[in-house]
Design a protein around this motif. Sequence first.
Motif, PDB file in Angstrom:
ATOM      1  N   TRP A   1      -5.086  -0.068 -11.183  1.00 17.62           N
ATOM      2  CA  TRP A   1      -6.187  -0.861 -11.742  1.00 17.62           C
ATOM      3  C   TRP A   1      -6.413  -2.098 -10.879  1.00 17.62           C
ATOM      4  CZ3 TRP A   1      -6.710  -5.775 -13.869  1.00 17.62           C
ATOM      5  CH2 TRP A   1      -7.919  -6.000 -14.554  1.00 17.62           C
ATOM      6  N   GLU A   2      -5.329  -2.713 -10.445  1.00 17.16           N
ATOM      7  CA  GLU A   2      -5.421  -3.911  -9.595  1.00 17.16           C
ATOM      8  C   GLU A   2      -6.078  -3.583  -8.255  1.00 17.16           C
ATOM      9  OE1 GLU A   2      -2.512  -7.159  -7.442  1.00 17.16           O
ATOM     10  OE2 GLU A   2      -1.714  -5.991  -9.095  1.00 17.16           O
ATOM     11  N   ASP A   3      -5.725  -2.414  -7.681  1.00 19.63           N
ATOM     12  CA  ASP A   3      -6.361  -1.992  -6.426  1.00 19.63           C
ATOM     13  C   ASP A   3      -7.859  -1.825  -6.618  1.00 19.63           C
ATOM     14  OD1 ASP A   3      -3.857  -1.867  -5.180  1.00 19.63           O
ATOM     15  OD2 ASP A   3      -3.607   0.258  -5.690  1.00 19.63           O
TER      16      ASP A   3
ATOM     17  N   ASN B   1     -13.446  -3.575  -5.887  1.00 21.21           N
ATOM     18  CA  ASN B   1     -14.699  -4.055  -6.497  1.00 21.21           C
ATOM     19  C   ASN B   1     -15.025  -5.473  -6.038  1.00 21.21           C
ATOM     20  OD1 ASN B   1     -14.859  -1.623  -7.844  1.00 21.21           O
ATOM     21  ND2 ASN B   1     -14.157  -2.449  -9.799  1.00 21.21           N
ATOM     22  N   LYS B   2     -13.995  -6.318  -5.999  1.00 26.36           N
ATOM     23  CA  LYS B   2     -14.204  -7.700  -5.559  1.00 26.36           C
ATOM     24  C   LYS B   2     -14.665  -7.739  -4.103  1.00 26.36           C
ATOM     25  CE  LYS B   2     -12.039 -12.224  -5.392  1.00 26.36           C
ATOM     26  NZ  LYS B   2     -10.837 -13.025  -5.642  1.00 26.36           N
TER      27      LYS B   2
ATOM     28  N   ASN C   1     -11.397 -11.219   4.232  1.00 27.88           N
ATOM     29  CA  ASN C   1     -10.291 -10.956   5.156  1.00 27.88           C
ATOM     30  C   ASN C   1      -8.970 -10.827   4.415  1.00 27.88           C
ATOM     31  OD1 ASN C   1     -11.814 -10.760   7.509  1.00 27.88           O
ATOM     32  ND2 ASN C   1     -11.748 -12.970   7.863  1.00 27.88           N
ATOM     33  N   GLU C   2      -8.761 -11.659   3.397  1.00 30.93           N
ATOM     34  CA  GLU C   2      -7.537 -11.559   2.585  1.00 30.93           C
ATOM     35  C   GLU C   2      -7.471 -10.216   1.868  1.00 30.93           C
ATOM     36  OE1 GLU C   2      -4.681 -13.415   2.077  1.00 30.93           O
ATOM     37  OE2 GLU C   2      -5.458 -14.375   3.895  1.00 30.93           O
ATOM     38  N   LEU C   3      -8.604  -9.812   1.289  1.00 34.68           N
ATOM     39  CA  LEU C   3      -8.636  -8.524   0.598  1.00 34.68           C
ATOM     40  C   LEU C   3      -8.445  -7.366   1.570  1.00 34.68           C
ATOM     41  CD1 LEU C   3     -11.470  -9.172  -2.000  1.00 34.68           C
ATOM     42  CD2 LEU C   3      -9.061  -8.758  -2.488  1.00 34.68           C
ATOM     43  N   LYS C   4      -8.982  -7.496   2.774  1.00 34.93           N
ATOM     44  CA  LYS C   4      -8.782  -6.452   3.784  1.00 34.93           C
ATOM     45  C   LYS C   4      -7.294  -6.285   4.084  1.00 34.93           C
ATOM     46  CE  LYS C   4     -13.059  -6.532   6.473  1.00 34.93           C
ATOM     47  NZ  LYS C   4     -13.651  -6.824   7.791  1.00 34.93           N
ATOM     48  N   LYS C   5      -6.592  -7.410   4.241  1.00 36.87           N
ATOM     49  CA  LYS C   5      -5.155  -7.341   4.517  1.00 36.87           C
ATOM     50  C   LYS C   5      -4.434  -6.596   3.402  1.00 36.87           C
ATOM     51  CE  LYS C   5      -4.895 -11.698   7.052  1.00 36.87           C
ATOM     52  NZ  LYS C   5      -4.426 -13.092   6.983  1.00 36.87           N
ATOM     53  N   ILE C   6      -4.746  -6.951   2.169  1.00 41.03           N
ATOM     54  CA  ILE C   6      -4.097  -6.325   1.009  1.00 41.03           C
ATOM     55  C   ILE C   6      -4.415  -4.829   0.953  1.00 41.03           C
ATOM     56  CG2 ILE C   6      -4.074  -6.239  -1.515  1.00 41.03           C
ATOM     57  CD1 ILE C   6      -4.641  -9.318  -1.426  1.00 41.03           C
TER      58      ILE C   6
ATOM     59  N   TYR D   1      -5.830  -2.743   3.300  1.00 43.44           N
ATOM     60  CA  TYR D   1      -5.370  -1.960   4.443  1.00 43.44           C
ATOM     61  C   TYR D   1      -3.851  -1.836   4.438  1.00 43.44           C
ATOM     62  CZ  TYR D   1      -9.877  -1.538   6.863  1.00 43.44           C
ATOM     63  OH  TYR D   1     -11.165  -1.212   7.210  1.00 43.44           O
ATOM     64  N   GLY D   2      -3.158  -2.863   3.936  1.00 41.39           N
ATOM     65  CA  GLY D   2      -1.704  -2.799   3.840  1.00 41.39           C
ATOM     66  C   GLY D   2      -1.251  -1.661   2.948  1.00 41.39           C
ATOM     67  N   LYS D   3      -1.999  -1.407   1.894  1.00 42.99           N
ATOM     68  CA  LYS D   3      -1.608  -0.350   0.973  1.00 42.99           C
ATOM     69  C   LYS D   3      -2.187   1.009   1.374  1.00 42.99           C
ATOM     70  CE  LYS D   3      -1.257   1.147  -3.717  1.00 42.99           C
ATOM     71  NZ  LYS D   3      -1.270   0.796  -5.111  1.00 42.99           N
ATOM     72  N   PHE D   4      -3.469   1.043   1.729  1.00 40.23           N
ATOM     73  CA  PHE D   4      -4.151   2.323   1.936  1.00 40.23           C
ATOM     74  C   PHE D   4      -4.240   2.756   3.400  1.00 40.23           C
ATOM     75  CE2 PHE D   4      -5.876   0.690  -2.088  1.00 40.23           C
ATOM     76  CZ  PHE D   4      -5.507   1.741  -2.920  1.00 40.23           C
TER      77      PHE D   4
END
Length: 128
Positions: free
Chosen positions: A15-17, A22-23, A109-114, A116-119
């Motif tokens: 859900w957080e992902d 969405n954000k 950019n922060e969301l990209k890091k998060i 891309y780090g996971k997916f």
Amino acid sequence: MQHEQAEKTDTVVTWEDQQNINKFSKLNNRFHELEDEIKFAKETNDNLEDAGNELILTDEDIIRFQIGEVFAHVPREEVEIRIEEMKEVNSKTLEKLEKEKETVLAQMNELKKILYGKFRDSINLEED
């Protein structure tokens, strides 16, 4: 080999992902809106600058000045003051838009890091 590919694509989306995705999407839309608004503000600034330059070249004491959809005959001094005020307001608006654009880019950019780090390669956040 198939087992390795299955592991790459079987990343669970929490859900957080989904909230982060969405954000990111909302921020990306806002980024494009800001680019359009900045472009319009720059064009307006150029037009106001041109109007000020034309005013310097004219020798008329009464100038036709557009107010809304109507042209009014206004003394030259008042037109000069109004153009300067409009340039100031537009410059402040442009500055505000540029700052918001920087903030949006930093958040993206922060969301990209998060994400891309996971997916990793399973998600594409770049534009073509």
